[in-house]
Motif scaffolding. Sequence first.
Motif, PDB file in Angstrom:
ATOM      1  N   ARG A  61      -3.701   0.177   8.770  1.00 36.76           N
ATOM      2  CA  ARG A  61      -5.013  -0.315   8.327  1.00 36.76           C
ATOM      3  C   ARG A  61      -4.882  -0.849   6.909  1.00 36.76           C
ATOM      4  O   ARG A  61      -3.913  -0.582   6.213  1.00 36.76           O
ATOM      5  CB  ARG A  61      -6.079   0.789   8.421  1.00 36.76           C
ATOM      6  CG  ARG A  61      -5.745   2.054   7.661  1.00 36.76           C
ATOM      7  CD  ARG A  61      -6.885   3.073   7.770  1.00 36.76           C
ATOM      8  NE  ARG A  61      -6.543   4.331   7.130  1.00 36.76           N
ATOM      9  CZ  ARG A  61      -6.300   5.471   7.779  1.00 36.76           C
ATOM     10  NH1 ARG A  61      -6.363   5.522   9.101  1.00 36.76           N
ATOM     11  NH2 ARG A  61      -6.010   6.581   7.112  1.00 36.76           N
TER      12      ARG A  61
ATOM     13  N   VAL B 192       0.890  -1.168   0.000  1.00 40.89           N
ATOM     14  CA  VAL B 192       0.000   0.000   0.000  1.00 40.89           C
ATOM     15  C   VAL B 192       0.923   1.211   0.000  1.00 40.89           C
ATOM     16  O   VAL B 192       1.563   1.530   1.007  1.00 40.89           O
ATOM     17  CB  VAL B 192      -0.919   0.019   1.248  1.00 40.89           C
ATOM     18  CG1 VAL B 192      -1.834   1.244   1.214  1.00 40.89           C
ATOM     19  CG2 VAL B 192      -1.745  -1.261   1.330  1.00 40.89           C
ATOM     20  N   MET B 193       1.027   1.857  -1.152  1.00 39.92           N
ATOM     21  CA  MET B 193       1.985   2.959  -1.329  1.00 39.92           C
ATOM     22  C   MET B 193       1.346   4.239  -0.784  1.00 39.92           C
ATOM     23  O   MET B 193       0.785   5.044  -1.526  1.00 39.92           O
ATOM     24  CB  MET B 193       2.310   3.122  -2.811  1.00 39.92           C
ATOM     25  CG  MET B 193       2.775   1.825  -3.490  1.00 39.92           C
ATOM     26  SD  MET B 193       3.257   2.082  -5.226  1.00 39.92           S
ATOM     27  CE  MET B 193       1.678   2.455  -6.004  1.00 39.92           C
ATOM     28  N   ASP B 194       1.439   4.430   0.520  1.00 37.49           N
ATOM     29  CA  ASP B 194       0.738   5.561   1.143  1.00 37.49           C
ATOM     30  C   ASP B 194       1.719   6.630   1.622  1.00 37.49           C
ATOM     31  O   ASP B 194       2.842   6.309   2.027  1.00 37.49           O
ATOM     32  CB  ASP B 194      -0.107   5.045   2.318  1.00 37.49           C
ATOM     33  CG  ASP B 194      -1.125   6.081   2.787  1.00 37.49           C
ATOM     34  OD1 ASP B 194      -1.484   6.973   1.987  1.00 37.49           O
ATOM     35  OD2 ASP B 194      -1.566   5.972   3.944  1.00 37.49           O
TER      36      ASP B 194
ATOM     37  N   PHE C 255      -0.751  -0.971  -4.647  1.00 37.73           N
ATOM     38  CA  PHE C 255      -2.046  -0.290  -4.607  1.00 37.73           C
ATOM     39  C   PHE C 255      -1.811   1.148  -5.076  1.00 37.73           C
ATOM     40  O   PHE C 255      -1.142   1.931  -4.397  1.00 37.73           O
ATOM     41  CB  PHE C 255      -2.570  -0.309  -3.162  1.00 37.73           C
ATOM     42  CG  PHE C 255      -4.063  -0.183  -3.026  1.00 37.73           C
ATOM     43  CD1 PHE C 255      -4.904  -0.146  -4.123  1.00 37.73           C
ATOM     44  CD2 PHE C 255      -4.634  -0.127  -1.754  1.00 37.73           C
ATOM     45  CE1 PHE C 255      -6.287  -0.050  -3.973  1.00 37.73           C
ATOM     46  CE2 PHE C 255      -6.010  -0.037  -1.586  1.00 37.73           C
ATOM     47  CZ  PHE C 255      -6.837   0.002  -2.694  1.00 37.73           C
ATOM     48  N   ALA C 256      -2.326   1.471  -6.258  1.00 33.51           N
ATOM     49  CA  ALA C 256      -2.060   2.784  -6.857  1.00 33.51           C
ATOM     50  C   ALA C 256      -3.258   3.727  -6.766  1.00 33.51           C
ATOM     51  O   ALA C 256      -3.090   4.944  -6.674  1.00 33.51           O
ATOM     52  CB  ALA C 256      -1.655   2.613  -8.318  1.00 33.51           C
ATOM     53  N   PHE C 257      -4.489   3.178  -6.826  1.00 33.95           N
ATOM     54  CA  PHE C 257      -5.685   4.037  -6.766  1.00 33.95           C
ATOM     55  C   PHE C 257      -6.848   3.161  -6.317  1.00 33.95           C
ATOM     56  O   PHE C 257      -7.161   2.162  -6.957  1.00 33.95           O
ATOM     57  CB  PHE C 257      -5.965   4.649  -8.146  1.00 33.95           C
ATOM     58  CG  PHE C 257      -7.022   5.716  -8.135  1.00 33.95           C
ATOM     59  CD1 PHE C 257      -6.688   7.045  -7.871  1.00 33.95           C
ATOM     60  CD2 PHE C 257      -8.354   5.395  -8.383  1.00 33.95           C
ATOM     61  CE1 PHE C 257      -7.674   8.032  -7.851  1.00 33.95           C
ATOM     62  CE2 PHE C 257      -9.344   6.376  -8.357  1.00 33.95           C
ATOM     63  CZ  PHE C 257      -8.999   7.698  -8.101  1.00 33.95           C
TER      64      PHE C 257
ATOM     65  N   ARG D 150     -11.727  11.954  -3.558  1.00 32.35           N
ATOM     66  CA  ARG D 150     -10.792  13.069  -3.342  1.00 32.35           C
ATOM     67  C   ARG D 150     -11.212  14.270  -4.198  1.00 32.35           C
ATOM     68  O   ARG D 150     -12.015  14.136  -5.114  1.00 32.35           O
ATOM     69  CB  ARG D 150      -9.370  12.625  -3.708  1.00 32.35           C
ATOM     70  CG  ARG D 150      -8.882  11.566  -2.747  1.00 32.35           C
ATOM     71  CD  ARG D 150      -7.406  11.298  -2.886  1.00 32.35           C
ATOM     72  NE  ARG D 150      -7.003  10.350  -1.858  1.00 32.35           N
ATOM     73  CZ  ARG D 150      -5.756  10.113  -1.500  1.00 32.35           C
ATOM     74  NH1 ARG D 150      -4.767  10.761  -2.084  1.00 32.35           N
ATOM     75  NH2 ARG D 150      -5.483   9.246  -0.553  1.00 32.35           N
TER      76      ARG D 150
ATOM     77  N   ARG E  49       2.740  -1.665   4.290  1.00 27.07           N
ATOM     78  CA  ARG E  49       2.067  -0.379   4.124  1.00 27.07           C
ATOM     79  C   ARG E  49       3.011   0.701   4.601  1.00 27.07           C
ATOM     80  O   ARG E  49       3.473   0.656   5.743  1.00 27.07           O
ATOM     81  CB  ARG E  49       0.756  -0.306   4.910  1.00 27.07           C
ATOM     82  CG  ARG E  49       0.060   1.047   4.676  1.00 27.07           C
ATOM     83  CD  ARG E  49      -1.313   1.157   5.290  1.00 27.07           C
ATOM     84  NE  ARG E  49      -1.897   2.441   4.913  1.00 27.07           N
ATOM     85  CZ  ARG E  49      -3.166   2.657   4.598  1.00 27.07           C
ATOM     86  NH1 ARG E  49      -4.007   1.665   4.628  1.00 27.07           N
ATOM     87  NH2 ARG E  49      -3.592   3.861   4.265  1.00 27.07           N
TER      88      ARG E  49
ATOM     89  N   ASN F  88     -10.699   6.347  -3.619  1.00 25.82           N
ATOM     90  CA  ASN F  88      -9.927   7.549  -3.966  1.00 25.82           C
ATOM     91  C   ASN F  88     -10.674   8.480  -4.933  1.00 25.82           C
ATOM     92  O   ASN F  88     -10.297   9.641  -5.091  1.00 25.82           O
ATOM     93  CB  ASN F  88      -8.549   7.183  -4.537  1.00 25.82           C
ATOM     94  CG  ASN F  88      -7.575   6.651  -3.498  1.00 25.82           C
ATOM     95  OD1 ASN F  88      -6.726   5.824  -3.793  1.00 25.82           O
ATOM     96  ND2 ASN F  88      -7.671   7.126  -2.250  1.00 25.82           N
TER      97      ASN F  88
ATOM     98  N   SER G 164      -7.392  -0.524   4.428  1.00 26.33           N
ATOM     99  CA  SER G 164      -8.010   0.382   3.437  1.00 26.33           C
ATOM    100  C   SER G 164      -8.524  -0.331   2.187  1.00 26.33           C
ATOM    101  O   SER G 164      -8.315   0.135   1.061  1.00 26.33           O
ATOM    102  CB  SER G 164      -7.027   1.498   3.043  1.00 26.33           C
ATOM    103  OG  SER G 164      -6.645   2.257   4.159  1.00 26.33           O
TER     104      SER G 164
HETATM  105  C1  IPE Z   1      -4.799   3.580   0.286  1.00 29.39           C
HETATM  106  O1  IPE Z   1      -4.370   4.816   0.715  1.00 29.39           O
HETATM  107  C2  IPE Z   1      -4.933   3.562  -1.210  1.00 29.39           C
HETATM  108  C3  IPE Z   1      -3.687   3.668  -1.968  1.00 29.39           C
HETATM  109  C4  IPE Z   1      -2.477   3.697  -1.482  1.00 29.39           C
HETATM  110  C5  IPE Z   1      -3.849   3.710  -3.391  1.00 29.39           C
HETATM  111  P1  IPE Z   1      -5.391   5.933   1.222  1.00 29.39           P
HETATM  112  O2  IPE Z   1      -4.574   7.098   1.606  1.00 29.39           O
HETATM  113  O3  IPE Z   1      -6.452   6.177   0.216  1.00 29.39           O
HETATM  114  O4  IPE Z   1      -6.035   5.234   2.504  1.00 29.39           O
HETATM  115  P2  IPE Z   1      -6.932   5.852   3.666  1.00 29.39           P
HETATM  116  O5  IPE Z   1      -8.108   6.485   3.026  1.00 29.39           O
HETATM  117  O6  IPE Z   1      -6.086   6.835   4.409  1.00 29.39           O
HETATM  118  O7  IPE Z   1      -7.280   4.698   4.537  1.00 29.39           O
END
Ligand code: IPE
Length: 244
Positions: A180, A11-13, A55-57, A64, A174, A61, A182
């Motif tokens: 989490r 999860v690339m956050d 996880f890119a989108f 947003r 993550r 999302n 997500s």
């Molecule tokens: C998860 O990240 C989705 C991606 C990385 C593409 P988000 O930033 O959207 O997750 P939440 O909403 O903070 O849980």
Amino acid sequence: MTQVPQHIAIVMDGNGRWASRRFLPRIAGHRQGVESLRRCVRAVVARNVKVLTVFAFSSENWNRPADEVSGLMDLFAMALGREVPQLKLDGIQIHFVGERTGLSAKVAAGIAQAESATASNSRLVLNICFNYGGRWDIVQAAATLAAQGKPVTEQTMSQAMALAHVADPDLVVRTGGEQRISNFLLWQSAYSEFYFSDKLWPEFDEGELDRAIESYGQRERRFGKTSGQVNPPDPSEVTSLQQD
Ligand code: IPE
Ligand code: IPE
Ligand code: MG
């Protein structure tokens, strides 16, 4: 030697926070995120990982601000056009995982081109989850089985899911400090190991990848069994104990 996971999912956050901390627009963070992904692909190939799922989108999302969503769509199409020739040369097989209806013609064309150009590669399978949600995947699999009149079992469900072409992820990483899921790989992560990194995605580097792999190597994966079952004592040690 540390056991290397065959399939890593990420999860690339943290792109937005990376940009905000530098007083840059959020899209600048997403641009830097593409750089980080390019580096990560090279690094996992060098470590002999066989599958990388990112996880890119997410399905969520879309909620947003409109300018961020359109910026992400443009960046995605642009990055595909720019990166695919080198990924093809590097032996990467690209798959898109997610709901394809509702994507713009430009994005859909980029996806189709990337998949067909790299289909015969086999060094690394790169799954890009785009317009993806774990719940969407479970529902589409169940709906597919229902439409085909097939029974619903764990096996038929797994075969109807969007990641049916690969084994489940061994390790889910993550970045960005949140702990989490997500709506990421809800079905497929049933027995994955998790690694949560405080690094923001644009800062995720080889050192942090190695820490995640190292951490994975120290886990005992029991799949419901006991420690004694999955890690039986060395027979030679048992014999020497009996002799004492
Ligand atoms: C998860 O990240 C989705 C991606 C990385 C593409 P988000 O930033 O959207 O997750 P939440 O909403 O903070 O849980
Ligand atoms: C993840 O980074 C990328 C996408 C969800 C597209 P974010 O954009 O969620 O970054 P933060 O969480 O706001 O820092
Ligand atoms: Mg985020």
